[in-house]
Every structure is written in structure tokens, then in C-alpha cells.
Scaffold this active site. Sequence first.
Site, PDB file in Angstrom:
ATOM      1  CB  SER A 147      -1.159   0.179   1.170  1.00 57.54           C
ATOM      2  OG  SER A 147      -1.530   0.685   1.166  1.00 57.54           O
ATOM      3  CG  ASP A 188      -6.477  -3.448  -3.639  1.00 58.21           C
ATOM      4  OD1 ASP A 188      -7.337  -1.930  -2.811  1.00 58.21           O
ATOM      5  OD2 ASP A 188      -4.997  -3.530  -3.258  1.00 58.21           O
ATOM      6  CG  HIS A 195      -6.004  -2.385   0.808  1.00 56.91           C
ATOM      7  ND1 HIS A 195      -4.692  -1.941  -0.635  1.00 56.91           N
ATOM      8  CD2 HIS A 195      -4.946  -1.987   1.559  1.00 56.91           C
ATOM      9  CE1 HIS A 195      -4.269  -0.859  -0.484  1.00 56.91           C
ATOM     10  NE2 HIS A 195      -3.999  -1.055   0.909  1.00 56.91           N
TER      11      HIS A 195
END
Length: 387
Positions: free
Chosen positions: A158, A331, A362
Site C-alpha cells: 500500500s 482491491d 487490499h
Amino acid sequence: MLFNYSSIAIIILSQIIQTLTLLEDAKLFFTDLSSKYGHPAEKYDVTTEDGYILTLYRLPGKSKLPVLLMHGLFSTADSWILRGNTSLPITLANSGYDVWIGNCRGNTYSRKHIHISPNSRKFWNFTFHELAIYDLRAVIDKVLKETGAKKLNAIGHSLGNTIFYVLGSTVPEYNEKLNLLIALSPICYLHNVPSPVKNILDLAPFFKELRKQNYVDKVFGPGLIKQLLEKICANPVYGYIICVETLLFPLTGFNREELGPDFLPILISHFPSSSSLKNLLHLAQVYNRRKFAKYDYGFSKNFLLYNSTKPPLYDLGKVKMRIALISAKNDRLSTLKDVEILRGRLTNIVSDLVMPLDKFNHVDYIWGERTNLYLHPYILSELKMYS
């Protein structure tokens, strides 16, 4: 019908042991978790150029190139290891890699400064720009100094990838210190995020005013909100429904198969951790302005800082490090359309995988119950290929 009572007893016993392990892990933190799973961690303090003191962990190994793991927003080094024996750091350490796990300023492990108190507004005056040009630089330099290596491999999750793009574009010489970046959920552009993610980012003016008028500088810091969240999520009746199915999954993508109710007690004791409100505002600017650029301070201050009324773009053409992109259909924070935009800007993509599982979301990269079966082999293959 004959019942195999011994098999049933083994299954029940296995489930009891698993439950007890999860309850124990909820009370353990990084060094205890790494020791429990066979790789006692070494701890290092890293002081950045602007005075923040960061905690860096190492699971020693014999690989020629060290591997650095960098966490995402509201996370810590703990996020990588919460799945114990099937977590990525333990998988890498079991494979002989020299594993390093960083912590960015403001989180549970990096809430120190040589001069400034974390109770000061000044302490929380940072965005992912500072996480890149100060924190990531200092961590990379420390790893290379301690190991004697000329380069390292990196794995980001991320926002832990975003800081590599910023560093590579802003301080280009650091591209030479990266052998390979494996980018899990490679967040950069936020043009195509769905609701409710976009609804939160649309609240940027409110967050900005909250920061300005009420002196709110951090998010998920120690205090009433964090305590209340932990209490609600720990409730065995409605905790999972509220905290995971109502709050987490709408932001990350729904996938109960990989993050079930049994994992919630350990998750909520380690996540979320604190970061600055300004960091969230910077991400909102990326979304609202549809540009991957430095922080927008407004007309006058922009001119003083940047010699321009608008913040300059990060030039991704300068990011020369080799990058392996790994994205997912489900995601909701790093959408396939936004990854496609990023793909068109980067110049040295060596691998590009879309996870074949439709529900992969995610957080499955780091918290998925079976991620070790369908993601870790690919990561190990990439590291071997480019090392």
C-alpha cells in the site's frame, strides 16, 4: 455409520490450540512474535536527518541481498507478522533471507524525536513525502551499512510502495540502492477509487478545517477513540460485523474467506496505529487534484516553498529501480484502473501480476489466511530471479 472418534478429537484439539495461539498473539508484539515463530528479532534505532527516531527490526539471514519490508498507512511492522508461521517475514526468514522490517514516524514503534515531544503539533507535521525522503532514506542507509550490501530488495504494501516512488523521483541516486521493489497493492493514483473510499477523500476540506481550528493533528493515536474501537471490535457477538464487515471491508474489499472472526482479536490489538492527519490530507489531494504531486499548501506558501503557485508533480520517469507490480481485482484502494495509470508512468516494470482470485482484497496481501499458499511462492520466485 462408524465415527472416527480419534480424528474428531484431533480436529477439536487443533481448533482449541489455534484459538489459544490467536489469543496469545493478540497480547504479543513484534519481538515476542518473531521469537515465538522461530526468528528472534534484532532491534535498531534509526535517527532521520530531521530528528525522528524510528524502530527497525531484523530477522537475520544469510542472503547476499537483504530484504526490506515497509508497511502501509495506519500500520506498523506488526502487520507483516500477524499470521505467525504463515506470515511473509517468517516465510522469508525460513527461506534464508536476511529480513528487515521498517516503521515510519508516528506509529507505535516510532513515536520519538531527539527534540520534539509527540504531544506537540510539530511532531505530526508530515505526509508521505517526509516518510519517503527522511524515513525511507534513513532506513535504507541503515540496512546497507549494517549488512555491507551495495543494494537491497524491498517489498512494500500500500502506502509502503508510494514512498519508494517518491524517493526514486525526488532523490534519484537511491534508485541505485534498490535491486528490486515488489509492490503489493501499488498505491499511487487514486482516480478510480469507489465509495466509501471516495466519500472519505471528499471530506478533505473538513479534515483541513479540523486540523486548523481544533488542533487535531493525528489519527488513531492513543486515546478514547482507539480504546472505544478496541472495545467494540473485541465484542464476540457484534464486533466482527461492525469492525470488519461494516468498517474495514467496504474500504478494502469484501473477503470473509481470508479474514474471518477468529482473526479479529489479534488484528484489533495491533491495527490501526497512528499517523498524521496531514498524511491523510495529502492522499486526499492526490485524489481531488488527480495528480501525484507534493503537498498543496495554498497559493502563497506554495510559491515560497516550490517557487510555483502549484505543487510540483513527482516525476515517475526518474524512478529507475526494478519494480514488480502485484494488484488485485477486489482491491478498493489500489484499483486495477489506477494501477494501469501507474504502469504507464513507470519505466522499469519487470513483472506485472494481477492476483487470479476474484475476492483477493487490499489486506489479504498481509493478513490473508492462505496468502502463504498463493502469494508467497510468487514473491520467492521474483526474489530468486532478480537476485
